[in-house]
Write a protein that holds these residues in place. Structure first.
Motif, PDB file in Angstrom:
ATOM      1  N   VAL A  25      -6.247 -30.673  -3.210  1.00  0.00           N
ATOM      2  CA  VAL A  25      -7.269 -30.120  -2.304  1.00  0.00           C
ATOM      3  C   VAL A  25      -8.665 -30.278  -2.918  1.00  0.00           C
ATOM      4  N   LYS A  26      -8.776 -30.003  -4.215  1.00  0.00           N
ATOM      5  CA  LYS A  26     -10.075 -30.142  -4.890  1.00  0.00           C
ATOM      6  C   LYS A  26     -10.586 -31.575  -4.818  1.00  0.00           C
ATOM      7  N   HIS A  27      -9.668 -32.539  -4.814  1.00  0.00           N
ATOM      8  CA  HIS A  27     -10.060 -33.947  -4.776  1.00  0.00           C
ATOM      9  C   HIS A  27     -10.013 -34.520  -3.365  1.00  0.00           C
ATOM     10  N   GLN A  28      -9.981 -33.617  -2.381  1.00  0.00           N
ATOM     11  CA  GLN A  28     -10.193 -33.982  -0.977  1.00  0.00           C
ATOM     12  C   GLN A  28      -9.089 -34.863  -0.399  1.00  0.00           C
ATOM     13  N   LEU A  29      -7.836 -34.578  -0.799  1.00  0.00           N
ATOM     14  CA  LEU A  29      -6.720 -35.323  -0.223  1.00  0.00           C
ATOM     15  C   LEU A  29      -6.250 -34.727   1.090  1.00  0.00           C
ATOM     16  N   GLY A  30      -6.618 -33.472   1.371  1.00  0.00           N
ATOM     17  CA  GLY A  30      -6.194 -32.863   2.617  1.00  0.00           C
ATOM     18  C   GLY A  30      -6.190 -31.359   2.563  1.00  0.00           C
ATOM     19  N   VAL A  31      -5.456 -30.762   3.504  1.00  0.00           N
ATOM     20  CA  VAL A  31      -5.344 -29.309   3.657  1.00  0.00           C
ATOM     21  C   VAL A  31      -4.007 -28.868   3.072  1.00  0.00           C
ATOM     22  N   ALA A  32      -3.991 -27.745   2.335  1.00  0.00           N
ATOM     23  CA  ALA A  32      -2.739 -27.270   1.748  1.00  0.00           C
ATOM     24  C   ALA A  32      -2.738 -25.755   1.655  1.00  0.00           C
ATOM     25  N   VAL A  33      -1.532 -25.194   1.587  1.00  0.00           N
ATOM     26  CA  VAL A  33      -1.364 -23.762   1.374  1.00  0.00           C
ATOM     27  C   VAL A  33      -1.618 -23.444  -0.096  1.00  0.00           C
ATOM     28  N   LEU A  34      -2.504 -22.456  -0.345  1.00  0.00           N
ATOM     29  CA  LEU A  34      -2.811 -22.023  -1.704  1.00  0.00           C
ATOM     30  C   LEU A  34      -2.953 -20.506  -1.736  1.00  0.00           C
ATOM     31  N   PRO A  35      -2.689 -19.876  -2.887  1.00  0.00           N
ATOM     32  CA  PRO A  35      -3.013 -18.456  -3.033  1.00  0.00           C
ATOM     33  C   PRO A  35      -4.529 -18.265  -2.940  1.00  0.00           C
ATOM     34  N   SER A  36      -4.947 -17.236  -2.226  1.00  0.00           N
ATOM     35  CA  SER A  36      -6.385 -17.023  -2.017  1.00  0.00           C
ATOM     36  C   SER A  36      -7.116 -16.773  -3.327  1.00  0.00           C
ATOM     37  N   MET A  37      -6.480 -16.050  -4.266  1.00  0.00           N
ATOM     38  CA  MET A  37      -7.154 -15.761  -5.533  1.00  0.00           C
ATOM     39  C   MET A  37      -7.353 -17.035  -6.352  1.00  0.00           C
ATOM     40  N   MET A  38      -6.488 -18.022  -6.160  1.00  0.00           N
ATOM     41  CA  MET A  38      -6.648 -19.306  -6.834  1.00  0.00           C
ATOM     42  C   MET A  38      -7.783 -20.103  -6.196  1.00  0.00           C
ATOM     43  N   ALA A  39      -7.786 -20.194  -4.875  1.00  0.00           N
ATOM     44  CA  ALA A  39      -8.809 -20.966  -4.178  1.00  0.00           C
ATOM     45  C   ALA A  39     -10.190 -20.349  -4.355  1.00  0.00           C
ATOM     46  N   ALA A  40     -10.241 -19.018  -4.510  1.00  0.00           N
ATOM     47  CA  ALA A  40     -11.528 -18.331  -4.630  1.00  0.00           C
ATOM     48  C   ALA A  40     -12.279 -18.718  -5.898  1.00  0.00           C
ATOM     49  N   GLU A  41     -11.579 -19.286  -6.876  1.00  0.00           N
ATOM     50  CA  GLU A  41     -12.238 -19.674  -8.120  1.00  0.00           C
ATOM     51  C   GLU A  41     -13.059 -20.955  -7.959  1.00  0.00           C
ATOM     52  N   ASP A  42     -12.898 -21.645  -6.835  1.00  0.00           N
ATOM     53  CA  ASP A  42     -13.680 -22.852  -6.572  1.00  0.00           C
ATOM     54  C   ASP A  42     -14.468 -22.638  -5.282  1.00  0.00           C
ATOM     55  N   PRO A  43     -15.788 -22.467  -5.359  1.00  0.00           N
ATOM     56  CA  PRO A  43     -16.583 -22.179  -4.155  1.00  0.00           C
ATOM     57  C   PRO A  43     -16.580 -23.318  -3.137  1.00  0.00           C
ATOM     58  N   GLU A  44     -16.112 -24.501  -3.532  1.00  0.00           N
ATOM     59  CA  GLU A  44     -16.084 -25.626  -2.597  1.00  0.00           C
ATOM     60  C   GLU A  44     -14.815 -25.656  -1.749  1.00  0.00           C
ATOM     61  N   LEU A  45     -13.881 -24.742  -2.023  1.00  0.00           N
ATOM     62  CA  LEU A  45     -12.663 -24.663  -1.224  1.00  0.00           C
ATOM     63  C   LEU A  45     -12.809 -23.561  -0.181  1.00  0.00           C
ATOM     64  N   LEU A  46     -12.503 -23.896   1.065  1.00  0.00           N
ATOM     65  CA  LEU A  46     -12.670 -22.965   2.176  1.00  0.00           C
ATOM     66  C   LEU A  46     -11.374 -22.824   2.954  1.00  0.00           C
ATOM     67  N   LEU A  47     -11.197 -21.651   3.566  1.00  0.00           N
ATOM     68  CA  LEU A  47     -10.086 -21.484   4.493  1.00  0.00           C
ATOM     69  C   LEU A  47     -10.289 -22.391   5.696  1.00  0.00           C
ATOM     70  N   LEU A  48      -9.212 -22.967   6.193  1.00  0.00           N
ATOM     71  CA  LEU A  48      -9.286 -23.751   7.407  1.00  0.00           C
ATOM     72  C   LEU A  48      -9.770 -22.848   8.544  1.00  0.00           C
ATOM     73  N   PRO A  49     -10.793 -23.237   9.285  1.00  0.00           N
ATOM     74  CA  PRO A  49     -11.344 -22.383  10.344  1.00  0.00           C
ATOM     75  C   PRO A  49     -10.275 -21.926  11.331  1.00  0.00           C
ATOM     76  N   ASN A  50     -10.357 -20.661  11.696  1.00  0.00           N
ATOM     77  CA  ASN A  50      -9.480 -20.042  12.704  1.00  0.00           C
ATOM     78  C   ASN A  50      -8.030 -19.895  12.255  1.00  0.00           C
ATOM     79  N   VAL A  51      -7.786 -20.066  10.941  1.00  0.00           N
ATOM     80  CA  VAL A  51      -6.439 -19.825  10.404  1.00  0.00           C
ATOM     81  C   VAL A  51      -6.597 -18.855   9.225  1.00  0.00           C
ATOM     82  N   PRO A  52      -6.569 -17.555   9.501  1.00  0.00           N
ATOM     83  CA  PRO A  52      -6.837 -16.580   8.440  1.00  0.00           C
ATOM     84  C   PRO A  52      -5.740 -16.541   7.384  1.00  0.00           C
ATOM     85  N   ALA A  53      -6.114 -16.089   6.191  1.00  0.00           N
ATOM     86  CA  ALA A  53      -5.129 -15.873   5.127  1.00  0.00           C
ATOM     87  C   ALA A  53      -4.224 -14.704   5.514  1.00  0.00           C
TER      88      ALA A  53
END
Length: 282
Positions: A221-249
């Motif tokens: 995901v960090k290298h822009q290969l696509g969309v994937a399921v991740l733990p929110s606390m993990m993704a939150a450590e990289d400000p460039e990673l965002l939740l897919l719009p309209n699909v809440p955690a």
């Protein structure tokens, strides 16, 4: 025949390869083969068939395995009880962490190390099951789905909740919004499917890649290969990673700290368990 020989028998039966058995026992491949050859010679029989799929136990090995398992269980229980009676705040603690752990856990371990200079931490990382009864670790930190609880012989406490969501790199999301690039979905191995919130098809995404564990999926995901399921606390450590719009955690489960009940009287295990349990209140 001695206990070292029986350990070779058990490890090869569990892992099916000399490399994995050697890693688990902390010896070399050569040592594993030498001890196996010596044991087979002493028994005048073959314990394993060497196949393309690994070492397969023979009928002779099947007869010996229950005996070896009984010896192992007795020794493991004795060791746990001895550690459990230890009243000294000195010695080592084997801790098993997931391949990815939240920063608060590492911060807590660092503070514990400063507070208890006589205790040495032996840290390993794996997403695989850790057998606390066999003392593969004294204490384990693992994520578990919200509907699950530790086994009856395991003492555990929830440290923090785990939420998961579909994450994407902001650059990839921007390009997709401009019609410059199509978003695709990064799948996971079958044993991780229960962590997926909805199907890729219902998101309007086509599947393209498959990453079998969490850290590679994060890097994808960090290298822009696509969309994937991740733990929110993990993704939150990289400000460039965002939740897919309209699909809440969504709330998936909890991070637990776990140890075998026989170790609950060990002063050093009790100290680390209590120290980590304070994260629950953070």
């Amino acid at each position: 025949m001695n206990w070292d020989d029986l350990k070779i028998l058990l490890s090869l039966s569990r892992y099916g390869s000399t490399r994995k058995a050697a890693a688990q026992l902390g010896v070399s491949n050569t040592t594993v083969m030498r001890r196996l050859d010596g044991l087979e010679e002493a028994l005048a029989g073959k314990l394993f068939d060497r196949t393309p799929d690994g070492f397969q136990a023979t009928a002779l090995a099947a007869e010996l395995l229950p005996i070896a398992q009984g010896v192992e269980e007795t020794l493991d229980e004795a060791e746990r009880r001895l550690v459990g009676m230890d009243a000294q705040l000195t010695g080592g603690i084997k801790v098993s962490l997931p391949l990815w752990s939240a920063h608060p856990i590492y911060d807590a371990l660092a503070k514990f190390s400063q507070q208890y200079p006589g205790i040495d931490l032996d840290i390993s990382a794996s997403d695989d099951h850790v057998d606390l009864a066999r003392r593969e670790a004294d204490l384990a930190i693992r994520g578990m789905p919200k509907e699950k609880r530790p086994p009856k012989d395991i003492v555990g406490i929830k440290l923090m909740p785990i939420s998961i969501g579909y994450y994407v790199h902001t650059n990839l999301l921007t390009e997709a919004a401009k019609g410059l690039r199509e978003l695709t979905y990064i799948g996971s191995a079958p044993r991780h499917k229960q962590g997926e919130l909805v199907t890729a098809g219902s998101l309007g995404l086509s599947g393209r890649h498959l990453f079998h564990s969490l850290m590679p999926r994060l890097m994808a995901v960090k290298h822009q290969l696509g969309v994937a399921v991740l733990p929110s606390m993990m993704a939150a450590e990289d400000p460039e990673l965002l939740l897919l719009p309209n699909v809440p955690a969504t709330h998936w489960g909890y991070i637990w700290v776990l140890h075998h009940k026989d170790l609950r009287q060990s002063a050093r295990i009790r100290a680390l368990f209590k120290h980590l349990s304070l994260l629950e209140k953070v």
